[in-house]
Design an enzyme around this catalytic site. Structure first.
Site, PDB file in Angstrom:
ATOM      1  N   ASP A 100      38.386 -53.088 -70.757  1.00  0.00           N
ATOM      2  CA  ASP A 100      39.840 -52.965 -70.925  1.00  0.00           C
ATOM      3  C   ASP A 100      40.483 -52.937 -69.533  1.00  0.00           C
ATOM      4  OD1 ASP A 100      42.387 -52.381 -71.810  1.00  0.00           O
ATOM      5  OD2 ASP A 100      41.867 -50.558 -72.876  1.00  0.00           O
ATOM      6  N   ARG A 111      34.449 -45.959 -86.073  1.00  0.00           N
ATOM      7  CA  ARG A 111      33.372 -46.729 -85.431  1.00  0.00           C
ATOM      8  C   ARG A 111      32.536 -47.492 -86.468  1.00  0.00           C
ATOM      9  NH1 ARG A 111      32.714 -45.111 -79.979  1.00  0.00           N
ATOM     10  NH2 ARG A 111      33.059 -42.921 -79.544  1.00  0.00           N
ATOM     11  N   LYS A 113      39.319 -57.473 -73.101  1.00  0.00           N
ATOM     12  CA  LYS A 113      40.731 -57.208 -73.435  1.00  0.00           C
ATOM     13  C   LYS A 113      41.538 -57.166 -72.140  1.00  0.00           C
ATOM     14  CE  LYS A 113      42.438 -53.433 -75.760  1.00  0.00           C
ATOM     15  NZ  LYS A 113      43.790 -53.101 -75.289  1.00  0.00           N
ATOM     16  N   LYS A 155      29.457 -44.742 -76.062  1.00  0.00           N
ATOM     17  CA  LYS A 155      28.817 -44.838 -77.359  1.00  0.00           C
ATOM     18  C   LYS A 155      29.182 -46.115 -78.092  1.00  0.00           C
ATOM     19  CE  LYS A 155      30.413 -40.553 -78.442  1.00  0.00           C
ATOM     20  NZ  LYS A 155      30.755 -39.371 -79.243  1.00  0.00           N
ATOM     21  N   GLU A 159      28.122 -54.078 -73.063  1.00  0.00           N
ATOM     22  CA  GLU A 159      29.303 -53.216 -73.251  1.00  0.00           C
ATOM     23  C   GLU A 159      30.095 -53.731 -74.450  1.00  0.00           C
ATOM     24  OE1 GLU A 159      31.045 -50.628 -73.224  1.00  0.00           O
ATOM     25  OE2 GLU A 159      31.719 -50.378 -71.151  1.00  0.00           O
TER      26      GLU A 159
HETATM   27  C1  PRP Z   1      35.355 -47.565 -73.889  1.00  0.00           C
HETATM   28  C2  PRP Z   1      34.463 -48.782 -73.836  1.00  0.00           C
HETATM   29  C3  PRP Z   1      34.228 -48.940 -72.360  1.00  0.00           C
HETATM   30  C4  PRP Z   1      35.500 -48.411 -71.750  1.00  0.00           C
HETATM   31  C5  PRP Z   1      36.340 -49.564 -71.313  1.00  0.00           C
HETATM   32  O1  PRP Z   1      34.544 -46.458 -73.831  1.00  0.00           O
HETATM   33  O2  PRP Z   1      33.281 -48.597 -74.547  1.00  0.00           O
HETATM   34  O3  PRP Z   1      33.103 -48.226 -71.912  1.00  0.00           O
HETATM   35  O4  PRP Z   1      36.179 -47.662 -72.746  1.00  0.00           O
HETATM   36  O5  PRP Z   1      37.564 -49.129 -70.789  1.00  0.00           O
HETATM   37  P1  PRP Z   1      38.052 -49.479 -69.333  1.00  0.00           P
HETATM   38  O6  PRP Z   1      37.739 -50.930 -69.073  1.00  0.00           O
HETATM   39  O7  PRP Z   1      39.540 -49.211 -69.418  1.00  0.00           O
HETATM   40  O8  PRP Z   1      37.373 -48.574 -68.348  1.00  0.00           O
HETATM   41  P2  PRP Z   1      35.066 -44.972 -74.080  1.00  0.00           P
HETATM   42  O9  PRP Z   1      35.200 -44.275 -72.757  1.00  0.00           O
HETATM   43  O10 PRP Z   1      36.256 -45.017 -74.988  1.00  0.00           O
HETATM   44  O11 PRP Z   1      33.847 -44.276 -74.790  1.00  0.00           O
HETATM   45  P3  PRP Z   1      33.072 -44.644 -76.136  1.00  0.00           P
HETATM   46  O12 PRP Z   1      32.301 -45.918 -75.848  1.00  0.00           O
HETATM   47  O13 PRP Z   1      32.193 -43.466 -76.343  1.00  0.00           O
HETATM   48  O14 PRP Z   1      34.069 -44.839 -77.246  1.00  0.00           O
END
Ligand code: PRP
Length: 173
Positions: free
Chosen positions: A101, A163, A129, A41, A97
């Site tokens: 991370d 958010r 990041k 999201k 995206e």
């Molecule tokens: C966050 C972000 C990426 C993911 C990155 O999403 O939007 O999709 O984490 O992390 P990674 O590189 O460690 O895999 P999240 O799963 O928190 O969902 P959200 O977008 O609904 O907050």
């Protein structure tokens, strides 16, 4: 005790960077039709700002993947909660995206979308990041590179909160 939240990238700086990204994308795709895949999201605000600056014909779809639970660390597991619904075959596809991370989500998504046989597949992420990167992923368009810290705002959450903040902020948990 409530967490300390400190702005690190202002709304104005974000808008300048989104404009730069859109300018590069407009130049690189040179009016070719583009399918944008947003990763829900967290991307909803960035995607809304970015696509309104694109000049080529654009179709937009979303995936919803989850790698995090309610906390601040990756579970290492990627679940497909909502898949792409439009055909990607022979299309130029750009994944949009909010943050990369560990890289686990993006590595999974690249593999997942390659099976749809796109003509090209690139990635645009607002925040790269690097501190916890465990899987290398090729990021074609990057807004900001940030070494460390847990970020909220401009779509990014902590436990579904924050958010809606217009600035990108660090949160001290
Ligand atoms: C966050 C972000 C990426 C993911 C990155 O999403 O939007 O999709 O984490 O992390 P990674 O590189 O460690 O895999 P999240 O799963 O928190 O969902 P959200 O977008 O609904 O907050």
């Amino acid at each position: 005790m409530s967490p300390v939240i400190t702005p690190v990238i202002s709304r104005q700086r974000i808008q300048e960077q989104v404009y730069d990204l859109a300018t590069r994308i407009n130049h690189d795709y040179d009016n070719q039709e583009l399918v944008i895949i947003g990763v829900l999201k967290g991307v909803f605000i960035f995607l809304a700002d970015l696509v309104r600056l694109l000049k080529m014909p654009v179709r937009i779809d979303f995936v919803h993947l989850s790698s995090y639970g309610q906390g601040s660390t990756s579970s290492g597991e990627v679940l497909v909660r909502k898949d792409v619904e439009i055909s990607l075959k022979d299309q130029h596809v750009l994944i949009v995206e909010d943050i990369v991370d560990s890289g686990l989500t993006m590595a999974f998504l690249l593999q997942h979308l390659q099976t749809r046989r796109p003509e090209s597949l690139k990635i645009c992420c607002l925040i790269d990041k690097t501190e916890r990167r465990t899987v290398s992923v090729p990021l074609d368009y990057v807004g900001f590179s940030i070494d460390q810290g847990f970020l909220v705002g401009y779509g990014l959450d902590y436990a579904e909160q924050h958010r809606h903040y217009p600035d990108i902020c660090k949160i001290q948990l």
